[in-house]
Design an enzyme around this catalytic site. Structure first.
Site, mmCIF file in Angstrom:
data_model
loop_
_atom_site.group_PDB
_atom_site.id
_atom_site.type_symbol
_atom_site.label_atom_id
_atom_site.label_comp_id
_atom_site.label_asym_id
_atom_site.label_seq_id
_atom_site.Cartn_x
_atom_site.Cartn_y
_atom_site.Cartn_z
ATOM 1 N N LYS A 21 -60.812 -86.547 48.792
ATOM 2 C CA LYS A 21 -60.587 -87.641 49.751
ATOM 3 C C LYS A 21 -59.832 -88.814 49.150
ATOM 4 O O LYS A 21 -59.072 -89.488 49.833
ATOM 5 C CB LYS A 21 -61.897 -88.119 50.348
ATOM 6 N N GLY A 62 -72.440 -81.631 48.931
ATOM 7 C CA GLY A 62 -73.155 -80.536 48.294
ATOM 8 C C GLY A 62 -72.220 -79.398 47.957
ATOM 9 O O GLY A 62 -71.184 -79.202 48.591
ATOM 10 N N GLU A 82 -60.067 -79.937 55.162
ATOM 11 C CA GLU A 82 -61.250 -80.045 56.020
ATOM 12 C C GLU A 82 -62.454 -80.618 55.275
ATOM 13 O O GLU A 82 -63.220 -81.423 55.825
ATOM 14 C CB GLU A 82 -61.619 -78.674 56.590
ATOM 15 N N VAL A 104 -63.771 -84.811 54.468
ATOM 16 C CA VAL A 104 -64.623 -85.680 55.290
ATOM 17 C C VAL A 104 -65.766 -84.832 55.841
ATOM 18 O O VAL A 104 -65.535 -83.810 56.477
ATOM 19 C CB VAL A 104 -63.848 -86.304 56.461
ATOM 20 N N ASP A 149 -66.335 -94.706 49.014
ATOM 21 C CA ASP A 149 -66.256 -93.328 49.482
ATOM 22 C C ASP A 149 -66.146 -93.276 50.997
ATOM 23 O O ASP A 149 -65.311 -92.549 51.558
ATOM 24 C CB ASP A 149 -67.491 -92.555 49.013
ATOM 25 N N GLY A 185 -80.351 -85.925 42.238
ATOM 26 C CA GLY A 185 -78.981 -85.425 42.224
ATOM 27 C C GLY A 185 -78.157 -85.826 43.423
ATOM 28 O O GLY A 185 -77.047 -85.320 43.610
ATOM 29 N N LYS A 189 -62.877 -91.965 53.558
ATOM 30 C CA LYS A 189 -63.060 -91.002 54.640
ATOM 31 C C LYS A 189 -62.625 -91.580 55.989
ATOM 32 O O LYS A 189 -61.999 -90.873 56.790
ATOM 33 C CB LYS A 189 -64.518 -90.547 54.679
ATOM 34 N N VAL A 195 -67.416 -78.463 43.176
ATOM 35 C CA VAL A 195 -66.670 -77.857 44.284
ATOM 36 C C VAL A 195 -66.009 -76.556 43.846
ATOM 37 O O VAL A 195 -66.132 -75.520 44.518
ATOM 38 C CB VAL A 195 -65.618 -78.839 44.835
#
Length: 402
Positions: free
Chosen positions: A100, A297, A124, A127, A196, A182, A200, A12
């Site tokens: 998250k 991604g 933003e 999620v 996960d 990946g 969310k 990220v």
């Protein structure tokens, strides 16, 4: 000019720095001023990186620099991320994140701290990755009373289920394929066990219903129990199997849970395949609103993070309204009380199934076991019947308006 610091240079963080550089002119135009990365905090060495001159290892440099007005937290996890986020907000620096896990556990506390310090805490990208969901929910749909949110919130599990459905591979083979491409981590537990997705749906529920919903309150089931046989029988019945996070209003409380569901082929979520995500928000005025797109991604997530950075740059001295209450133990009710049709696979005969469940719809896909859909009943009723002597190999809800 707005100076920002990026904490963490993983997927990220590196994506944020790259997109800010690549799309600098467009971002400057949209923000009405230049946004520049002044520091990148990471304990690792990146001597060959094109942004190596920006790296530091001392967080105190960021805290003590009044020119840094916005901090992007891209560390992940809770411990260090929580400490750094608190420190930044306490001195009035706005924080943008995709974390998250941190928001699901500490969102109400951090939003309150941001409010007290006239800063912003924006998330933003937490999620849906690159899908805009948080901002529409907190701005565009605020005239509505939200009655339900559900969706495919994890690209890894959606890819695995799609691959199993299309290729006939079993869970282990599809998971390995996802890892090789990946799409899945070396340790996929958080994804395939539903954690996960749980985080969310907690964030979406907290925003939509105004009370903090903690992961520990949300009954969570992953996809490890979904088999090729289940996918085949579901297809025979006109359905696909998807992992959903779901929350709906029940009186003055809500029910929130994560579990595989049978979704009709006529549903818009049935065509959300691969690593894509899809979220349905139901408002009492607007009806159903659907958000679909890349749920994870490097670049899609960076896109949402930078949108928040631009938003924060426009609200440096005016806090955006995003908040929810601290929550309480009884706010989330058990999903076992919710009515639903159910899919069940068993070795019991059709005669015994009809005796116990009444009118059901059988799949014609096998002569050696029985797969069927029940009428509408709650989870406790299902369990009571199963305890009387029908052993279920699989047991999933059917998505519907009940």
């Amino acid at each position: 000019m707005i100076n920002i610091a990026v904490l963490g240079y993983g997927v990220v963080g590196s994506g944020v720095v790259s997109v800010l550089d690549k799309n600098a002119d467009r971002i400057t135009q949209n923000a009405a001023q230049e946004i520049s990365v002044k520091y990148i905090l990471d304990i690792r060495e990146f001597s060959d990186d094109p942004y190596s001159h920006l790296f530091i290892k001392d967080f105190e440099i960021i805290v003590s620099d009044p020119e840094v007005q916005i901090v992007v937290e891209a560390i992940g996890g809770i411990d260090a991320a929580l400490m750094y986020t608190r420190r930044c907000l306490e001195i009035g620096k706005s924080v943008v994140t995709s974390n998250k896990e941190l928001i699901a556990e500490h969102g109400s506390e951090l939003l309150q701290l941001a409010k007290e310090k006239n800063a912003n805490y924006l998330f933003e990208a937490s999620v849906g990755g690159g899908i805009p969901v948080i901002r529409p929910l907190t701005q565009c749909m605020t005239a509505n009373i939200i009655t339900e949110i559900y969706g495919i919130l994890n690209g890894t599990t959606n890819y695995i289920l799609t691959d199993m459905d299309k290729t006939g591979a079993d869970f282990s083979a599809s998971l390995l394929d996802a890892q090789n491409k990946g799409y899945a981590e070396a340790d996929p537990t958080a994804d395939v066990d539903g954690h996960d997705t749980c985080r969310k749906i907690c964030i979406l529920s907290s925003l939509a219903f105004g009370q903090h919903v903690f992961p520990s309150q949300v009954q969570t089931e992953g996809i490890t129990g979904v088999t090729i046989e289940d996918l085949h029988y579901a297809s025979e019945l006109g359905y696909k199997i998807k992992l959903l996070g779901r929350a709906r209003v029940v009186g003055d409380k809500i029910s929130a849970y994560v579990a595989p569901h049978l979704i009709s082929n006529d549903s818009i979520l049935a065509v959300v395949d691969g690593v894509m995500n899809g979220v349905v928000v139901r408002g009492n005025a607007v009806g159903d609103v659907v958000f679909c797109g890349a749920g994870a991604g490097k670049l899609p997530t960076a896109s949402s993070v930078i949108a928040d950075v631009i938003d924060a740059s426009k609200h440096l001295h005016a806090q955006k309204w995003i908040s929810w209450k601290t929550g309480y133990d009884g706010f989330v009710k058990s999903p076992m009380l919710l009515d639903s049709a159910w899919y069940i696979r068993t070795d019991a005969s059709r005669e015994k199934v009809e005796k116990e469940f009444g009118n059901v719809i059988f799949s014609e896909g096998s002569s050696i076991e029985t797969a069927f859909m029940t009428g509408v009943m709650n989870g406790e009723m299902i369990d009571d019947i199963l305890k009387r002597g029908i052993s279920a190999k699989s047991q999933f809800r059917v998505l519907g308006d009940h």
